[in-house]
Design an enzyme around this catalytic site. Structure first.
Site, short mmCIF file in Angstrom:
data_model
loop_
_atom_site.label_atom_id
_atom_site.label_comp_id
_atom_site.label_asym_id
_atom_site.label_seq_id
_atom_site.Cartn_x
_atom_site.Cartn_y
_atom_site.Cartn_z
N ASP A 67 0.87 -1.16 0.24
CA ASP A 67 -0.35 -0.05 -0.14
C ASP A 67 0.91 1.40 -0.42
O ASP A 67 2.01 1.46 0.16
CB ASP A 67 -0.81 0.06 1.25
CG ASP A 67 0.20 -0.47 2.60
OD1 ASP A 67 0.78 -0.28 2.39
OD2 ASP A 67 -0.84 -0.82 3.94
N ASN A 136 -6.71 -3.09 14.38
CA ASN A 136 -8.29 -3.29 13.75
C ASN A 136 -8.75 -4.52 13.18
O ASN A 136 -9.76 -4.84 12.69
CB ASN A 136 -9.22 -2.12 13.42
CG ASN A 136 -7.96 -1.58 12.55
OD1 ASN A 136 -7.23 -1.73 11.94
ND2 ASN A 136 -8.89 -0.56 11.76
N HIS A 138 -6.96 -4.72 10.63
CA HIS A 138 -6.75 -4.81 9.03
C HIS A 138 -5.16 -5.22 8.56
O HIS A 138 -4.30 -5.07 9.15
CB HIS A 138 -6.07 -3.08 8.28
CG HIS A 138 -5.46 -1.99 9.05
ND1 HIS A 138 -5.46 -0.64 9.63
CD2 HIS A 138 -3.97 -2.50 9.75
CE1 HIS A 138 -3.91 -0.32 10.01
NE2 HIS A 138 -3.76 -1.52 9.73
N GLU A 143 -9.78 -2.48 5.99
CA GLU A 143 -10.04 -1.21 7.06
C GLU A 143 -11.55 -2.40 7.09
O GLU A 143 -12.35 -3.42 5.98
CB GLU A 143 -10.01 0.03 7.01
CG GLU A 143 -9.27 0.93 6.59
CD GLU A 143 -8.47 1.04 8.35
OE1 GLU A 143 -7.75 0.08 8.69
OE2 GLU A 143 -8.18 2.17 8.02
P1 PGA Z 1 2.83 -1.53 12.99
O1 PGA Z 1 1.60 -1.57 11.43
O2 PGA Z 1 3.58 -2.36 12.52
O3 PGA Z 1 3.45 -0.30 13.05
O4 PGA Z 1 1.95 -1.81 14.37
C1 PGA Z 1 0.79 -2.45 11.49
C2 PGA Z 1 -0.27 -2.20 10.40
O5 PGA Z 1 -1.38 -1.15 10.76
O6 PGA Z 1 -0.71 -2.86 9.15
#
Ligand code: PGA
Length: 247
Positions: A67, A136, A138, A143
């Site tokens: 992404d 959450n 994702h 999302e």
């Molecule tokens: P993080 O983010 O590794 O900074 O916890 C993971 C994500 O949002 O996919």
């Protein structure tokens, strides 16, 4: 779905890196799906170390990232292209021309999404996809929602993601509100998937991902259906599984 329980972040990073080490050795011209965020940094550091020790050769490796924020170009230090250069590509012998990140500055995001999907197809698909996971649920920027999206497209970030990512920006208002993301269907087509998570904040969502219902409300739960998904977590991220199942 295979769950690997690790002592701590370092152990998790080393085990994830070991899977990528094998992948690159088994198929030197493999297509790696790569991820950004805090979680994969240790995995990339370990891969860089093995490269520096002469154990890994990235010269034929190709990569596609999950992404990118809409509106940021690769020179912006919050863009995911910049992150990948800083945390991996600048430190190994990968040909940058073989590395791909969606273009967050494209004029037309729908066209960019189609281009990116076609590119992944033209490379023969993803051999091994690395994933972090949001609090959450994702993966990429897929999302929680009422349905799994069908094709890579521009997504609206939820408040929870904007808050979680605000730590990287000067103010929360600087966090982009949309991103372009590979969809679950594309991730599911990867031949192997490796999801990594550490820390107590991820414990509940890791339980939901592995043992909850398969639902677009927890996008990562789709991985229960993947034929070769490995979830690598530290003790803290494993805590809810331990509490609920005693495993
Ligand atoms: P993080 O983010 O590794 O900074 O916890 C993971 C994500 O949002 O996919």
């Amino acid at each position: 779905m295979k769950i690997i329980r690790c002592k701590d972040y370092e152990d998790m990073s080393k085990k994830a890196a070991a899977l990528f080490f094998s992948q690159i050795h088994m198929k030197p011209d493999c297509v790696l799906g790569l991820a950004t965020g805090s979680t994969p940094v240790g995995t990339y550091k370990q891969l860089i170390k093995w490269y520096e020790e002469g154990e890994l050769d990235f010269s034929k490796v190709k990569s596609v990232n999950l992404d990118e924020y809409v509106g940021l170009d690769g020179t912006n230090d919050q863009s995911y292209r910049y992150f990948m250069n800083e945390n991996l590509f600048n430190h190994v012998n990968i040909d940058k021309a073989n590395t791909n990140v969606p273009n967050g500055k494209a004029d037309n995001m729908n066209e960019e999404a189609l281009r990116y999907e076609a590119l992944i197809e033209s490379l023969g698909g993803i051999d091994m996809q690395l994933l972090g996971i949001g609090n959450n649920g994702h993966i990429g920027f897929n999302e929680p929602s009422d349905a799994f999206d069908k094709i890579t497209h521009e997504v609206k970030l939820t408040d929870s993601t904007i808050h979680a990512n605000a730590r990287f920006f000067e103010t929360i208002d600087d966090v982009p509100k949309t991103a372009i993301s590979m969809v679950i269907g594309t991730i599911m087509k990867a031949k192997k998937v490796v999801l990594i998570a550490n820390g107590p904040k991820k414990a509940d969502i890791i339980y939901e991902t592995c043992f909850g219902p398969i639902t677009p409300n927890v996008p990562a739960s789709a991985l229960q259906m993947h034929p070769d998904a490995t979830i690598i977590v530290d003790e803290e991220a494993y805590a809810t599984i331990l509490a609920k199942r005693g495993e």
